[in-house]
Design an enzyme around this catalytic site. Structure first.
Site, PDB file in Angstrom:
ATOM      1  N   CYS A   2       3.020 -19.978   5.041  1.00  0.00           N
ATOM      2  CA  CYS A   2       2.809 -21.414   5.241  1.00  0.00           C
ATOM      3  C   CYS A   2       2.162 -22.069   4.009  1.00  0.00           C
ATOM      4  CB  CYS A   2       1.868 -21.642   6.407  1.00  0.00           C
ATOM      5  SG  CYS A   2       2.349 -20.798   7.897  1.00  0.00           S
ATOM      6  N   ARG A  27       7.183 -20.063  -1.221  1.00  0.00           N
ATOM      7  CA  ARG A  27       6.331 -19.134  -0.468  1.00  0.00           C
ATOM      8  C   ARG A  27       7.027 -18.599   0.775  1.00  0.00           C
ATOM      9  NH1 ARG A  27       0.738 -19.818  -1.527  1.00  0.00           N
ATOM     10  NH2 ARG A  27       0.275 -19.246   0.608  1.00  0.00           N
ATOM     11  N   TRP A  74       5.632 -20.969   8.451  1.00  0.00           N
ATOM     12  CA  TRP A  74       6.314 -19.685   8.572  1.00  0.00           C
ATOM     13  C   TRP A  74       5.902 -19.167   9.945  1.00  0.00           C
ATOM     14  CZ3 TRP A  74       5.368 -14.329   8.866  1.00  0.00           C
ATOM     15  CH2 TRP A  74       6.405 -13.496   8.398  1.00  0.00           C
ATOM     16  N   ASN A 100      -2.913 -23.084   7.994  1.00  0.00           N
ATOM     17  CA  ASN A 100      -2.376 -21.793   7.551  1.00  0.00           C
ATOM     18  C   ASN A 100      -3.269 -20.714   8.132  1.00  0.00           C
ATOM     19  OD1 ASN A 100      -0.571 -23.136   5.974  1.00  0.00           O
ATOM     20  ND2 ASN A 100      -1.396 -22.436   4.008  1.00  0.00           N
ATOM     21  N   GLY A 101      -2.678 -19.588   8.544  1.00  0.00           N
ATOM     22  CA  GLY A 101      -3.484 -18.489   9.064  1.00  0.00           C
ATOM     23  C   GLY A 101      -3.221 -18.284  10.535  1.00  0.00           C
ATOM     24  N   GLU A 480      11.114   0.774  -6.246  1.00  0.00           N
ATOM     25  CA  GLU A 480      11.093  -0.658  -6.539  1.00  0.00           C
ATOM     26  C   GLU A 480      12.524  -1.192  -6.690  1.00  0.00           C
ATOM     27  OE1 GLU A 480       9.210  -3.063  -6.295  1.00  0.00           O
ATOM     28  OE2 GLU A 480       9.855  -4.589  -7.723  1.00  0.00           O
ATOM     29  N   LYS A 484      14.024  -4.258  -4.429  1.00  0.00           N
ATOM     30  CA  LYS A 484      14.614  -5.487  -5.008  1.00  0.00           C
ATOM     31  C   LYS A 484      15.967  -5.754  -4.364  1.00  0.00           C
ATOM     32  CE  LYS A 484      12.006  -7.295  -6.545  1.00  0.00           C
ATOM     33  NZ  LYS A 484      10.767  -6.705  -6.368  1.00  0.00           N
ATOM     34  N   GLU A 487      15.559  -6.855  -0.651  1.00  0.00           N
ATOM     35  CA  GLU A 487      14.918  -8.169  -0.499  1.00  0.00           C
ATOM     36  C   GLU A 487      15.882  -9.324  -0.699  1.00  0.00           C
ATOM     37  OE1 GLU A 487      11.722  -7.537  -3.461  1.00  0.00           O
ATOM     38  OE2 GLU A 487      10.356  -8.381  -1.991  1.00  0.00           O
ATOM     39  N   HIS A 503      17.548  17.352   2.023  1.00  0.00           N
ATOM     40  CA  HIS A 503      16.838  17.498   3.297  1.00  0.00           C
ATOM     41  C   HIS A 503      17.098  16.322   4.224  1.00  0.00           C
ATOM     42  CE1 HIS A 503      14.889  20.959   1.620  1.00  0.00           C
ATOM     43  NE2 HIS A 503      14.449  20.237   0.591  1.00  0.00           N
ATOM     44  N   LYS A 602       6.422 -15.117   0.079  1.00  0.00           N
ATOM     45  CA  LYS A 602       5.882 -14.711  -1.222  1.00  0.00           C
ATOM     46  C   LYS A 602       4.482 -14.123  -1.061  1.00  0.00           C
ATOM     47  CE  LYS A 602       5.780 -14.619  -5.745  1.00  0.00           C
ATOM     48  NZ  LYS A 602       6.525 -13.452  -6.270  1.00  0.00           N
TER      49      LYS A 602
HETATM   50  C1  G6P Z   1       5.262  -9.850   0.072  1.00  0.00           C
HETATM   51  C2  G6P Z   1       6.247 -10.204  -1.031  1.00  0.00           C
HETATM   52  C3  G6P Z   1       6.441  -8.995  -1.949  1.00  0.00           C
HETATM   53  C4  G6P Z   1       5.087  -8.552  -2.506  1.00  0.00           C
HETATM   54  C5  G6P Z   1       4.098  -8.240  -1.374  1.00  0.00           C
HETATM   55  C6  G6P Z   1       2.696  -8.022  -1.910  1.00  0.00           C
HETATM   56  O1  G6P Z   1       5.824  -8.923   0.925  1.00  0.00           O
HETATM   57  O2  G6P Z   1       7.487 -10.589  -0.479  1.00  0.00           O
HETATM   58  O3  G6P Z   1       7.306  -9.335  -3.030  1.00  0.00           O
HETATM   59  O4  G6P Z   1       5.271  -7.428  -3.304  1.00  0.00           O
HETATM   60  O5  G6P Z   1       4.031  -9.346  -0.468  1.00  0.00           O
HETATM   61  O6  G6P Z   1       2.229  -9.230  -2.458  1.00  0.00           O
HETATM   62  P1  G6P Z   1       1.018  -9.358  -3.461  1.00  0.00           P
HETATM   63  O7  G6P Z   1       0.877 -10.827  -3.696  1.00  0.00           O
HETATM   64  O8  G6P Z   1      -0.175  -8.749  -2.785  1.00  0.00           O
HETATM   65  O9  G6P Z   1       1.399  -8.612  -4.698  1.00  0.00           O
END
Ligand code: G6P
Length: 607
Positions: A2, A27, A74, A100-101, A480, A484, A487, A503, A602
């Protein structure tokens, strides 16, 4: 997640609020709304994009007034509908709130307020706040806000508007970021500086338990007991262009391309006279010797940065290193004490699980070193030491420069600690330093070497499933790489330690299954090549990530993407580059919303 904006001044508020909300779109959100004071509070909200809200309000022109609040939601409590969208309005229409929260005690409050005759129209936890404001309304707005906030448990950043004080806003912070923007004849607040930066460079960061009263003439800040506070103004160092696309089709592509400069900004101030110097974490050998183990904690890509850097930290310091997901660590009864160095990694510095894990470990005596991008964020402010990654604003939800700058800083940390502890020898040091110095240039080369990736994306984009394999540092890179891909392209992508293939995962390999094999660890290359042979024998199509000129891999894989040669410990920072580009090109091929992938946020500020 949010986003919140607030404005009070002489200009029309609605267009400014909508502009601010657009800047917060990255975000992640699913509905949006504004409330503006104009002879009473007028609320406009929609499920869906801010663009829809702009259409509904004639880009704000249909909502007159010069004081208002806005929100991108959100969904947590209740579906993303118009009714559940913020702002929420009290029954008498005199209070509007954005939040927010999460209000953890909302169920009990809702029951209490319903019994007292307040009617709820949404399913949100937030709505209790406006009814509390109405219930506690004494004509003294500050006292009303304080009484309301005293009843709330959980995390909240609040923006409050009251019809009785037409040019006044209240902003409240508890465990959710809120920043005040100081203007001339106008003032702002927002949950993220991105929304403020086109209006003012002067910001005040609220801390937990603090709240502020904003009018066009000024800002007054209070602690939770109502006592006035003097807080410093922080100058925002980046400008609005940094948060704009600058000619790129997507923020993600722009941020991939910014990596050489971002990594340079992360390392340059920390290399002095041929030495790595971390002024922010300048412990003596004796102090470092107190640490018997290092625990790294983070979420998402930041966790994978920890997994990748674990090898360098262990190799160069000879202190045992463990990387633990923050969501696991916080409830894990960890064996952590004052001899533990906790490394907390977070781009946003606001991830709820990471904050909680840090608190838990510090309460057990650990000292926390934060590696954070967003200046003034909660993690940066509460850790014992903070190393900023200086990546600049990262807008795309899927992190790229955030991740590579984290790695760069972690490698510097490993070298600095290793030198002081004597574990990184005089003989080994110059070669590592040389590679660190060249990192920005090598990242640029990794980008330039891969102009064939759009063509490869056409080959791989319609696969239902992709497997990413590697060993040791290459496995961390594969994790990673797979994240990517998932996501932003929504293709199922799984990462496996190459030696573990037999395995389990190998049962899923069939004719045409794509396997991305990361082969940048020379000592283990033959082992990974055996895994490539195994999957190819079962019909897999192998796309390898390898050092430029590696003939052995060229002869075994169907396709190869190259990176420049570098010390094995540092390979993750280069190996990820072609995988970022591949994920980007596959997602683009599939028409995905690259910068704002579905269901993702985000900055995950709730558990
Ligand atoms: C969310 C984002 C990820 C990010 C993770 C940790 O899930 O979508 O891309 O890696 O949070 O975020 P931070 O701000 O703690 O690195």
């Amino acid at each position: 997640m949010c986003g919140i904006v607030g404005f009070t001044g002489a200009q029309a508020a609605a267009p400014l609020l909508l502009e601010g909300l657009k800047r917060l779109e990255y975000r992640g959100y699913d509905s949006a709304g504004i409330a503006v004071m104009g002879g009473g509070i007028r609320v406009e909200k929609v499920s869906g994009k801010v663009e829809k809200l702009c259409e509904k309000t004639g880009d704000g022109a249909l909502v007159p007034g010069s004081t208002g609040i806005g929100h991108t939601r959100w969904a947590t409590h209740g579906a993303p509908t118009d009714l559940n969208a913020h702002p929420h309005l009290s029954n008498d229409g005199r209070f509007a709130v954005v939040h927010n929260g999460i209000i953890e005690n909302y169920a009990a409050l809702r029951e209490e307020l319903t019994a007292k005759g307040y009617s709820f129209i949404s399913e949100t936890d937030t709505e209790v706040i406006v009814h509390l404001l109405e219930m506690y309304d004494s004509g003294d707005l500050k006292a009303t806000v304080m009484k309301t906030v005293a009843r709330l448990e959980g995390s909240y950043a609040l923006g409050v508007l009251c019809a009785d004080a037409p040019d006044t806003l209240f902003a409240v912070r508890e465990a959710s970021p809120l920043i005040l923007g100081v203007g001339v004849g106008e003032n702002y607040f927002a949950s993220d500086v991105t929304a403020l930066v086109s209006y003012t460079k002067n910001a005040i960061y609220l801390d937990d338990g603090e709240f502020a009263e904003l009018t066009p003439k000024g800002i007054t800040i209070y602690d939770c007991s109502g006592k006035r506070l003097d807080k410093p103004i922080t100058r925002i160092t980046w400008d609005v262009e940094a948060a704009e696309k600058g000619g790129y089709e997507h923020f993600m592509l722009k941020e991939i391309m910014e990596q050489p400069a971002a990594v340079r900004a992360a390392i340059a101030p920390r290399l002095k006279d041929g030495e790595v110097k971390l002024e922010e974490f300048d412990l003596s050998e004796e102090e470092l010797r107190q640490f018997r183990k290092i625990v790294i904690t983070a979420c998402g890509s930041a966790y994978y940065a920890g997994c990748a850097a674990k090898y360098a930290l262990e190799a160069l310091t000879r202190i045992p290193v463990e990387a633990v997901l923050a969501s696991e660590l916080r409830y894990g009864d960890p064996l952590i004490d004052e001899h533990t160095l906790l490394i907390v990694i977070s781009q946003s510095g606001e991830t709820a699980d990471t904050i909680a894990a840090m608190k838990e470990c510090r309460s057990r005596g650990a000292k926390a070193l934060a590696i954070v991008n967003v200046v003034g964020s909660t993690i940066a402010k509460t850790a014992d030491w903070t190393l900023y990654t200086w990546a600049g604003p990262e807008i795309a939800v899927a992190t790229t420069k955030g991740y590579t700058t984290q790695l760069a800083v972690l490698f510097l940390l490993a070298m600095s600690m290793g030198r002081k502890l004597g574990a990184l020898t005089e003989e080994r040091y110059p070669a590592l330093l040389y590679d660190i110095l060249r990192l920005p240039k090598l990242i640029q080369e990794a980008i330039d070497l891969n102009h064939g990736i759009p063509a490869l994306a056409k080959k791989y984009h319609d696969s239902p499933s992709l497997f990413f394999i590697g060993r040791n540092t290459d496995w961390a890179s594969a994790l990673e790489g797979a994240l990517k891909m998932k996501e932003i392209s929504y293709i199922h992508a799984e990462s496996y330690a190459a030696g573990e293939l037999k395995h389990g995962t190998i049962a899923l390999i069939e004719e045409g299954t794509p396997v991305i094999a990361v082969c940048c660890n020379e000592a283990l290359e033959d082992k990974t090549v055996s895994n490539i042979v195994e999957v190819k024998a079962r019909g897999a199509r192998v796309l390898a990530v390898a050092f430029r000129g590696d003939r052995k891999i060229v002869s075994q894989a169907n396709d190869v993407i190259f990176i420049p040669r570098i010390n094995t410990l540092f390979t993750p920072v280069l190996a990820v580059i072609p995988m970022q580009l591949l994920a980007y090109c596959v997602a683009r091929e599939n028409g995905c919303d690259i910068d704002k992938p579905k269901n993702l946020a985000k900055s995950v500020t709730v558990e």
